[in-house]
Design a protein around this motif. Structure first.
Motif, PDB file in Angstrom:
ATOM      1  N   SER A   1       2.816   3.618   3.519  1.00 36.30           N
ATOM      2  CA  SER A   1       3.677   4.786   3.427  1.00 36.30           C
ATOM      3  C   SER A   1       4.663   4.820   4.590  1.00 36.30           C
ATOM      4  O   SER A   1       4.419   4.221   5.642  1.00 36.30           O
ATOM      5  CB  SER A   1       2.814   6.057   3.445  1.00 36.30           C
ATOM      6  OG  SER A   1       3.610   7.218   3.476  1.00 36.30           O
ATOM      7  N   GLN A   2       5.744   5.553   4.395  1.00 38.86           N
ATOM      8  CA  GLN A   2       6.695   5.793   5.483  1.00 38.86           C
ATOM      9  C   GLN A   2       6.423   7.125   6.175  1.00 38.86           C
ATOM     10  O   GLN A   2       7.068   7.443   7.173  1.00 38.86           O
ATOM     11  CB  GLN A   2       8.140   5.777   4.942  1.00 38.86           C
ATOM     12  CG  GLN A   2       8.553   4.486   4.257  1.00 38.86           C
ATOM     13  CD  GLN A   2       8.618   3.283   5.192  1.00 38.86           C
ATOM     14  OE1 GLN A   2       8.108   3.305   6.321  1.00 38.86           O
ATOM     15  NE2 GLN A   2       9.251   2.210   4.742  1.00 38.86           N
ATOM     16  N   VAL A   3       5.474   7.909   5.641  1.00 39.00           N
ATOM     17  CA  VAL A   3       5.133   9.212   6.231  1.00 39.00           C
ATOM     18  C   VAL A   3       3.624   9.291   6.422  1.00 39.00           C
ATOM     19  O   VAL A   3       2.861   8.542   5.792  1.00 39.00           O
ATOM     20  CB  VAL A   3       5.613  10.370   5.334  1.00 39.00           C
ATOM     21  CG1 VAL A   3       7.130  10.321   5.166  1.00 39.00           C
ATOM     22  CG2 VAL A   3       4.925  10.337   3.969  1.00 39.00           C
TER      23      VAL A   3
ATOM     24  N   ARG B   1       2.941  12.654  -1.370  1.00 37.45           N
ATOM     25  CA  ARG B   1       2.881  13.446  -2.596  1.00 37.45           C
ATOM     26  C   ARG B   1       2.659  12.576  -3.838  1.00 37.45           C
ATOM     27  O   ARG B   1       2.144  13.053  -4.856  1.00 37.45           O
ATOM     28  CB  ARG B   1       4.174  14.257  -2.764  1.00 37.45           C
ATOM     29  CG  ARG B   1       4.353  15.318  -1.682  1.00 37.45           C
ATOM     30  CD  ARG B   1       3.267  16.377  -1.760  1.00 37.45           C
ATOM     31  NE  ARG B   1       3.338  17.338  -0.658  1.00 37.45           N
ATOM     32  CZ  ARG B   1       2.610  17.265   0.451  1.00 37.45           C
ATOM     33  NH1 ARG B   1       1.740  16.250   0.595  1.00 37.45           N
ATOM     34  NH2 ARG B   1       2.715  18.167   1.394  1.00 37.45           N
ATOM     35  N   LYS B   2       3.086  11.317  -3.782  1.00 38.86           N
ATOM     36  CA  LYS B   2       2.911  10.406  -4.910  1.00 38.86           C
ATOM     37  C   LYS B   2       2.359   9.080  -4.397  1.00 38.86           C
ATOM     38  O   LYS B   2       2.698   8.656  -3.291  1.00 38.86           O
ATOM     39  CB  LYS B   2       4.233  10.161  -5.636  1.00 38.86           C
ATOM     40  CG  LYS B   2       4.860  11.396  -6.263  1.00 38.86           C
ATOM     41  CD  LYS B   2       6.176  11.041  -6.947  1.00 38.86           C
ATOM     42  CE  LYS B   2       6.818  12.275  -7.567  1.00 38.86           C
ATOM     43  NZ  LYS B   2       8.111  11.937  -8.233  1.00 38.86           N
ATOM     44  N   ILE B   3       1.518   8.435  -5.218  1.00 38.63           N
ATOM     45  CA  ILE B   3       0.954   7.143  -4.848  1.00 38.63           C
ATOM     46  C   ILE B   3       1.059   6.181  -6.024  1.00 38.63           C
ATOM     47  O   ILE B   3       0.530   6.451  -7.109  1.00 38.63           O
ATOM     48  CB  ILE B   3      -0.533   7.264  -4.426  1.00 38.63           C
ATOM     49  CG1 ILE B   3      -0.673   8.134  -3.165  1.00 38.63           C
ATOM     50  CG2 ILE B   3      -1.143   5.874  -4.187  1.00 38.63           C
ATOM     51  CD1 ILE B   3      -2.116   8.365  -2.740  1.00 38.63           C
TER      52      ILE B   3
ATOM     53  N   GLN C   1       9.828   0.900  -4.346  1.00 36.07           N
ATOM     54  CA  GLN C   1       9.896   2.346  -4.579  1.00 36.07           C
ATOM     55  C   GLN C   1       9.061   3.144  -3.567  1.00 36.07           C
ATOM     56  O   GLN C   1       9.036   4.374  -3.633  1.00 36.07           O
ATOM     57  CB  GLN C   1       9.415   2.656  -6.004  1.00 36.07           C
ATOM     58  CG  GLN C   1      10.135   1.889  -7.093  1.00 36.07           C
ATOM     59  CD  GLN C   1      11.636   2.086  -7.051  1.00 36.07           C
ATOM     60  OE1 GLN C   1      12.114   3.208  -6.892  1.00 36.07           O
ATOM     61  NE2 GLN C   1      12.379   0.988  -7.182  1.00 36.07           N
ATOM     62  N   ILE C   2       8.391   2.452  -2.668  1.00 33.18           N
ATOM     63  CA  ILE C   2       7.585   3.147  -1.657  1.00 33.18           C
ATOM     64  C   ILE C   2       8.525   3.633  -0.562  1.00 33.18           C
ATOM     65  O   ILE C   2       9.024   2.854   0.255  1.00 33.18           O
ATOM     66  CB  ILE C   2       6.497   2.222  -1.078  1.00 33.18           C
ATOM     67  CG1 ILE C   2       5.558   1.762  -2.196  1.00 33.18           C
ATOM     68  CG2 ILE C   2       5.716   2.926   0.028  1.00 33.18           C
ATOM     69  CD1 ILE C   2       4.550   0.718  -1.761  1.00 33.18           C
ATOM     70  N   ASN C   3       8.775   4.934  -0.561  1.00 30.00           N
ATOM     71  CA  ASN C   3       9.725   5.513   0.387  1.00 30.00           C
ATOM     72  C   ASN C   3       9.542   7.027   0.396  1.00 30.00           C
ATOM     73  O   ASN C   3       9.011   7.604  -0.548  1.00 30.00           O
ATOM     74  CB  ASN C   3      11.165   5.147  -0.013  1.00 30.00           C
ATOM     75  CG  ASN C   3      12.127   5.262   1.166  1.00 30.00           C
ATOM     76  OD1 ASN C   3      11.712   5.493   2.302  1.00 30.00           O
ATOM     77  ND2 ASN C   3      13.407   5.121   0.878  1.00 30.00           N
TER      78      ASN C   3
ATOM     79  N   PHE D   1       6.406  -0.956   6.555  1.00 29.01           N
ATOM     80  CA  PHE D   1       6.049   0.457   6.439  1.00 29.01           C
ATOM     81  C   PHE D   1       5.565   1.025   7.774  1.00 29.01           C
ATOM     82  O   PHE D   1       4.969   0.322   8.587  1.00 29.01           O
ATOM     83  CB  PHE D   1       4.972   0.639   5.366  1.00 29.01           C
ATOM     84  CG  PHE D   1       5.407   0.148   4.012  1.00 29.01           C
ATOM     85  CD1 PHE D   1       6.350   0.847   3.279  1.00 29.01           C
ATOM     86  CD2 PHE D   1       4.896  -1.028   3.490  1.00 29.01           C
ATOM     87  CE1 PHE D   1       6.767   0.380   2.033  1.00 29.01           C
ATOM     88  CE2 PHE D   1       5.304  -1.500   2.257  1.00 29.01           C
ATOM     89  CZ  PHE D   1       6.249  -0.793   1.526  1.00 29.01           C
ATOM     90  N   ASN D   2       5.807   2.311   7.945  1.00 31.12           N
ATOM     91  CA  ASN D   2       5.417   2.974   9.193  1.00 31.12           C
ATOM     92  C   ASN D   2       3.924   3.234   9.276  1.00 31.12           C
ATOM     93  O   ASN D   2       3.352   3.253  10.366  1.00 31.12           O
ATOM     94  CB  ASN D   2       6.160   4.312   9.332  1.00 31.12           C
ATOM     95  CG  ASN D   2       7.661   4.142   9.462  1.00 31.12           C
ATOM     96  OD1 ASN D   2       8.124   3.147  10.032  1.00 31.12           O
ATOM     97  ND2 ASN D   2       8.430   5.094   8.947  1.00 31.12           N
ATOM     98  N   TYR D   3       3.296   3.447   8.122  1.00 33.45           N
ATOM     99  CA  TYR D   3       1.876   3.810   8.099  1.00 33.45           C
ATOM    100  C   TYR D   3       1.113   2.900   7.144  1.00 33.45           C
ATOM    101  O   TYR D   3       1.597   2.569   6.059  1.00 33.45           O
ATOM    102  CB  TYR D   3       1.688   5.272   7.672  1.00 33.45           C
ATOM    103  CG  TYR D   3       2.274   6.248   8.658  1.00 33.45           C
ATOM    104  CD1 TYR D   3       1.513   6.751   9.716  1.00 33.45           C
ATOM    105  CD2 TYR D   3       3.609   6.654   8.547  1.00 33.45           C
ATOM    106  CE1 TYR D   3       2.057   7.640  10.637  1.00 33.45           C
ATOM    107  CE2 TYR D   3       4.162   7.546   9.461  1.00 33.45           C
ATOM    108  CZ  TYR D   3       3.379   8.030  10.502  1.00 33.45           C
ATOM    109  OH  TYR D   3       3.924   8.908  11.412  1.00 33.45           O
ATOM    110  N   GLN D   4      -0.079   2.533   7.593  1.00 31.54           N
ATOM    111  CA  GLN D   4      -0.956   1.691   6.791  1.00 31.54           C
ATOM    112  C   GLN D   4      -2.365   2.240   6.877  1.00 31.54           C
ATOM    113  O   GLN D   4      -2.911   2.422   7.966  1.00 31.54           O
ATOM    114  CB  GLN D   4      -0.927   0.251   7.311  1.00 31.54           C
ATOM    115  CG  GLN D   4      -1.918  -0.674   6.639  1.00 31.54           C
ATOM    116  CD  GLN D   4      -1.802  -2.106   7.143  1.00 31.54           C
ATOM    117  OE1 GLN D   4      -0.739  -2.553   7.542  1.00 31.54           O
ATOM    118  NE2 GLN D   4      -2.914  -2.826   7.145  1.00 31.54           N
ATOM    119  N   TYR D   5      -2.966   2.518   5.721  1.00 35.11           N
ATOM    120  CA  TYR D   5      -4.321   3.057   5.668  1.00 35.11           C
ATOM    121  C   TYR D   5      -5.210   2.055   4.932  1.00 35.11           C
ATOM    122  O   TYR D   5      -5.154   1.931   3.706  1.00 35.11           O
ATOM    123  CB  TYR D   5      -4.337   4.424   4.977  1.00 35.11           C
ATOM    124  CG  TYR D   5      -3.455   5.433   5.672  1.00 35.11           C
ATOM    125  CD1 TYR D   5      -3.923   6.160   6.770  1.00 35.11           C
ATOM    126  CD2 TYR D   5      -2.133   5.640   5.268  1.00 35.11           C
ATOM    127  CE1 TYR D   5      -3.117   7.077   7.424  1.00 35.11           C
ATOM    128  CE2 TYR D   5      -1.318   6.557   5.913  1.00 35.11           C
ATOM    129  CZ  TYR D   5      -1.814   7.273   6.996  1.00 35.11           C
ATOM    130  OH  TYR D   5      -0.996   8.171   7.654  1.00 35.11           O
TER     131      TYR D   5
END
Length: 264
Positions: free
Chosen positions: A87-89, A95-97, A135-137, A156-160
């Protein structure tokens, strides 16, 4: 002449030690080996197009007559590195995955974690198609699995890491794929598989030499095989698998077949 046993296996990097063992022992000459993405491997086993499959464990409740075989699996204890939500946030703003189309297990795992561990509400899950990574943004995140993560992770800024989240949630390892058969195997064949897989896992340095040039030079293959992937199908992994399957049963009106027993 007796037909060869058809084995469908995942084509990802994490399977290479198994394939190396099959080649090194010569067992590969006695089988029909077919390499696929996880979802196709599952479909082949379900439709009777393969005798043995290295299948995503989320498909197990859909197999009415099967047996988990060998002493090995594709698992992890904590971080797995190549199955993650990107994710970037931050997590709280998602809100969507997008759900990776290549694996059913990661799709089920992200749903379980979202509801039971992260307590995310109002998440829209979107079945992905090819090239969904672009589309991941914004507040739209995506699950990416397998070798593609090597390329995409830095973007990406975040990785889980989903395996890490599962471990923090349950205290148990996670099993992504197991060796499963839908037929009675010839006497001694499972032992032959065990010997081949064990040889491959004892030859990690050779496996790394074979494949390191195929991947980003910054990706440490040796570390991946020895730190992030855990291949022994031990009791802790069996416990983790049983728990995962119990969540599938709780959550699914679709999966009406009871959770599989780990038959040996």
């Amino acid at each position: 002449m007796q037909a060869k046993i058809i084995i469908s296996a995942v084509s990802y990097l994490n399977t290479k030690p198994f394939l190396f063992g099959l080649k090194k022992t010569g067992l590969i000459h006695n089988i029909d080996l077919q390499l696929e993405v996880p979802a196709k491997t599952a479909d082949k086993l379900k439709n009777g197009l393969a005798h043995i499959g290295l299948v995503p464990v989320a498909v197990l409740p859909q197999l009415q007559h099967h047996k988990i075989i060998t002493d090995f699996c594709i698992g992890s204890v904590g971080d797995v590195k190549t199955v993650a939500l990107y994710s970037q946030v931050p997590l709280s703003e998602i809100r969507k995955i997008y759900l990776d189309y290549q694996s059913r297990t990661s799709v089920q795992l992200i749903r379980i974690l979202s509801e039971n561990y992260w307590k995310l509400t109002d998440i829209e899950f979107i079945p992905a198609t090819k090239h969904y990574e672009h589309q991941i943004n914004g507040t739209t995140a995506g699950v990416i699995i397998g070798d593609r993560t090597i390329e995409w992770a830095p973007k990406f800024n975040y990785q889980y890491d989903l395996s890490r989240a599962w471990y923090e949630f349950t205290g148990l390892p996670f099993v992504f794929a197991s060796w499963v058969t839908i037929t009675d195997l010839p006497d001694g064949f499972e032992n032959s598989l065990n010997n081949a897989f064990r040889l491959g896992l004892n030859s990690i340095d050779e496996v790394v030499k074979l494949y390191h040039s195929d991947y980003n030079l910054d990706f440490d293959l040796h570390e991946y095989y020895t730190r992030f992937i855990s291949y022994e199908f031990d009791q802790q992994k069996r416990n983790g698998l049983e728990l995962f399957l119990s969540y599938l049963n709780k959550n699914s009106a679709v999966n009406t077949i009871p959770a599989t027993k780990l038959v040996r």
